[in-house]
Enzyme design. Structure first.
Site, short mmCIF file in Angstrom:
data_model
loop_
_atom_site.label_atom_id
_atom_site.label_comp_id
_atom_site.label_asym_id
_atom_site.label_seq_id
_atom_site.Cartn_x
_atom_site.Cartn_y
_atom_site.Cartn_z
N ASP A 17 -17.05 45.99 -7.40
CA ASP A 17 -16.06 44.67 -8.03
C ASP A 17 -15.19 45.56 -9.04
O ASP A 17 -15.70 46.57 -9.68
CB ASP A 17 -16.89 43.72 -8.81
CG ASP A 17 -16.00 42.59 -9.04
OD1 ASP A 17 -14.91 42.37 -8.67
OD2 ASP A 17 -16.56 41.73 -9.94
N GLY A 18 -13.96 45.05 -9.32
CA GLY A 18 -13.08 45.60 -10.56
C GLY A 18 -11.92 46.36 -9.83
O GLY A 18 -10.98 46.85 -10.76
N ARG A 21 -8.60 44.85 -11.28
CA ARG A 21 -8.44 45.17 -12.71
C ARG A 21 -7.94 46.70 -12.98
O ARG A 21 -7.21 47.08 -13.72
CB ARG A 21 -9.91 44.76 -13.48
CG ARG A 21 -9.87 43.41 -14.05
CD ARG A 21 -11.14 42.84 -14.30
NE ARG A 21 -12.07 42.64 -13.23
CZ ARG A 21 -13.30 42.61 -13.33
NH1 ARG A 21 -13.90 42.53 -14.50
NH2 ARG A 21 -14.16 42.37 -12.22
N TRP A 22 -8.90 47.56 -12.18
CA TRP A 22 -8.38 48.87 -12.19
C TRP A 22 -7.03 49.16 -12.05
O TRP A 22 -6.16 49.88 -12.75
CB TRP A 22 -9.12 49.64 -11.23
CG TRP A 22 -9.10 51.16 -11.42
CD1 TRP A 22 -9.97 52.05 -11.92
CD2 TRP A 22 -8.26 51.91 -10.52
NE1 TRP A 22 -9.44 53.10 -11.59
CE2 TRP A 22 -8.61 53.12 -10.76
CE3 TRP A 22 -7.28 51.74 -9.65
CZ2 TRP A 22 -7.70 54.27 -10.15
CZ3 TRP A 22 -6.44 52.88 -9.10
CH2 TRP A 22 -6.73 54.11 -9.11
N ARG A 30 -2.54 45.18 -6.95
CA ARG A 30 -4.16 45.15 -6.89
C ARG A 30 -4.47 45.84 -5.61
O ARG A 30 -5.58 46.39 -5.65
CB ARG A 30 -4.55 43.54 -6.58
CG ARG A 30 -4.13 42.77 -8.00
CD ARG A 30 -4.58 41.33 -7.64
NE ARG A 30 -6.01 41.00 -7.11
CZ ARG A 30 -7.27 41.17 -7.78
NH1 ARG A 30 -7.08 41.09 -9.15
NH2 ARG A 30 -8.43 40.97 -7.38
N SER A 62 -16.07 38.91 0.79
CA SER A 62 -16.76 37.51 0.66
C SER A 62 -16.15 36.47 1.44
O SER A 62 -14.89 36.39 1.64
CB SER A 62 -17.20 37.22 -0.50
OG SER A 62 -16.12 36.57 -1.18
N GLU A 64 -15.67 33.74 0.26
CA GLU A 64 -15.02 33.05 -0.93
C GLU A 64 -13.43 33.89 -1.13
O GLU A 64 -12.54 33.46 -1.59
CB GLU A 64 -15.46 33.04 -2.12
CG GLU A 64 -16.57 31.90 -2.07
CD GLU A 64 -17.94 32.19 -1.33
OE1 GLU A 64 -18.61 33.47 -1.20
OE2 GLU A 64 -18.23 31.48 -0.54
N ASN A 65 -13.47 35.02 -0.58
CA ASN A 65 -12.27 35.86 -0.85
C ASN A 65 -10.89 35.53 -0.10
O ASN A 65 -9.96 35.95 -0.28
CB ASN A 65 -12.47 37.51 -0.68
CG ASN A 65 -13.42 38.17 -1.76
OD1 ASN A 65 -14.29 39.12 -1.23
ND2 ASN A 65 -13.16 37.65 -2.95
N ARG A 185 -23.84 45.97 -9.62
CA ARG A 185 -22.60 45.33 -9.63
C ARG A 185 -21.73 45.98 -10.54
O ARG A 185 -22.18 46.13 -11.65
CB ARG A 185 -22.81 43.71 -9.79
CG ARG A 185 -21.08 43.18 -10.01
CD ARG A 185 -21.00 41.62 -9.81
NE ARG A 185 -19.82 41.31 -9.78
CZ ARG A 185 -19.54 40.09 -9.08
NH1 ARG A 185 -20.39 39.33 -8.70
NH2 ARG A 185 -18.26 39.83 -8.94
N ARG A 191 -22.95 38.44 -12.09
CA ARG A 191 -23.46 37.25 -11.21
C ARG A 191 -23.47 38.28 -9.96
O ARG A 191 -23.16 38.94 -9.70
CB ARG A 191 -22.41 36.31 -11.24
CG ARG A 191 -20.86 36.69 -11.08
CD ARG A 191 -20.11 35.73 -10.92
NE ARG A 191 -18.59 35.99 -11.02
CZ ARG A 191 -17.79 36.30 -12.12
NH1 ARG A 191 -18.22 35.86 -13.26
NH2 ARG A 191 -16.45 36.54 -11.95
C1 IPE Z 1 -17.40 39.56 -5.11
O1 IPE Z 1 -16.48 40.07 -5.88
C2 IPE Z 1 -17.07 40.18 -3.64
C3 IPE Z 1 -16.71 41.51 -3.23
C4 IPE Z 1 -17.15 42.34 -4.10
C5 IPE Z 1 -16.40 41.54 -1.94
P1 IPE Z 1 -15.51 38.84 -6.40
O2 IPE Z 1 -14.56 39.69 -7.26
O3 IPE Z 1 -15.16 38.29 -5.20
O4 IPE Z 1 -16.36 37.71 -6.99
P2 IPE Z 1 -16.00 36.80 -8.11
O5 IPE Z 1 -14.93 35.98 -7.78
O6 IPE Z 1 -15.85 37.44 -9.46
O7 IPE Z 1 -17.43 36.06 -8.49
C1 IPE Z 2 -13.47 43.73 -5.52
O1 IPE Z 2 -12.69 43.89 -6.54
C2 IPE Z 2 -13.18 44.00 -4.18
C3 IPE Z 2 -12.79 42.40 -3.43
C4 IPE Z 2 -13.49 41.56 -3.89
C5 IPE Z 2 -12.36 42.53 -2.05
P1 IPE Z 2 -11.77 42.66 -6.93
O2 IPE Z 2 -10.61 42.55 -6.21
O3 IPE Z 2 -12.53 41.42 -7.13
O4 IPE Z 2 -11.38 43.17 -8.20
P2 IPE Z 2 -11.10 42.35 -9.83
O5 IPE Z 2 -12.50 41.82 -10.07
O6 IPE Z 2 -10.06 41.40 -9.46
O7 IPE Z 2 -10.88 43.38 -10.74
MG MG Z 3 -13.92 40.76 -8.51
#
Ligand code: IPE
Ligand code: IPE
Ligand code: MG
Length: 239
Positions: A17-18, A21-22, A30, A62, A64-65, A185, A191
């Site tokens: 994750d991140g 934001r990076w 993004r 995910s 949810e993505n 994580r 979470r």
């Molecule tokens: C979880 O990260 C899914 C993946 C890392 C692929 P998200 O960034 O989607 O999770 P939430 O929305 O912050 O819970």
């Molecule tokens: C995790 O990074 C990768 C995926 C969920 C595909 P994010 O895209 O969730 O990055 P943040 O949480 O917005 O920084």
């Molecule tokens: Mg994220």
């Protein structure tokens, strides 16, 4: 880097994750963060054998993505195809067995074909087992597993009394995997976001502030070192 020890976790699962934001911190789109994240995956996979990690499971997308913008979703799907196309040969040569978990039905056929080919191509490898969770959600997985289990019961292949906590995991996408010993994580969020709900019942968790594109093999080794200090009890009283 520290070598493998008797306390190395055999199966590490990572919520990467991140990335967004990076990129935002650098004033970039993004997707730039997702590409930087993909480069980190290579480094972490390569570090596994020396660290005693036999199974690495990574959360790439995910269920949810899909709620993200169409542009980000499309960019991620292109990135997955590009990653497989570019990395397949190296993964094969490095002895990595790659498998995917998650529901493939919603993924585009061209991507699913590439996933199938990579699984087939690396099926004889045994040095590191890399599992990529793509369109994966823990609740969705349990629901799909329950559906298949119910079909077996309806067809008389399984009796309701035979359904136990040993039977159900055989229907999960992860039927071929041991449970994760450690779930990491990145990015400071504490979470699990629907990752490996059933499988992580007794996993140790490490939440680190580092954003995924900055997560190096050195930091990975340090996190594994902390795992070695932990006492796992599984409900029992320590000896
Ligand atoms: C979880 O990260 C899914 C993946 C890392 C692929 P998200 O960034 O989607 O999770 P939430 O929305 O912050 O819970
Ligand atoms: C995790 O990074 C990768 C995926 C969920 C595909 P994010 O895209 O969730 O990055 P943040 O949480 O917005 O920084
Ligand atoms: Mg994220």
């Amino acid at each position: 880097m520290t070598g493998p020890s008797s306390t190395s976790p055999a199966h590490v699962a990572v919520i990467m994750d991140g990335n967004g934001r990076w990129a935002q911190m650098r004033g970039r789109p993004r997707l730039v963060g997702h590409h930087a994240g993909a480069r980190r995956v290579k480094e972490i996979v390569r570090a596994c054998p020396d660290l005693g990690v036999k199974y690495l499971t990574i959360f790439a997308f995910s269920t949810e993505n899909w709620k993200r913008t169409q542009a980000e979703v499309a960019g991620l799907m292109s990135l997955f195809k590009r990653y497989i196309r570019r990395e397949a040969q190296a993964l094969f040569e490095e002895g990595v067995r790659v498998r995917f978990i998650g529901d493939r039905v919603r993924l585009e056929p061209a991507l699913v074909d590439q996933m199938d080919s990579l699984e087939l191509m690396t099926a004889e490898n045994d040095r590191v087992h890399l599992t990529i969770a793509l369109n994966y959600g823990g609740r969705d997985e349990v629901a799909r597993a329950t559906r298949r289990l119910a079909q077996d019961v309806a067809a008389g292949r399984l009796r309701p009394g035979e359904v136990t906590d040993q039977t159900l995991p055989r229907y999960l996408d992860t039927y071929f995997l041991p449970d994760p010993d450690l779930v990491i994580r990145t990015s400071g969020e504490a979470r699990i976001s629907n990752f490996l709900l059933w499988q992580s019942a007794y996993s140790e968790y490490e939440f680190v502030d580092t954003l995924w594109p900055d997560f190096t093999a050195q930091e990975f080794a340090r996190v594994l070192g902390r795992f070695g200090q932990r006492e796992r009890r599984f409900g029992a009283i320590p000896a």
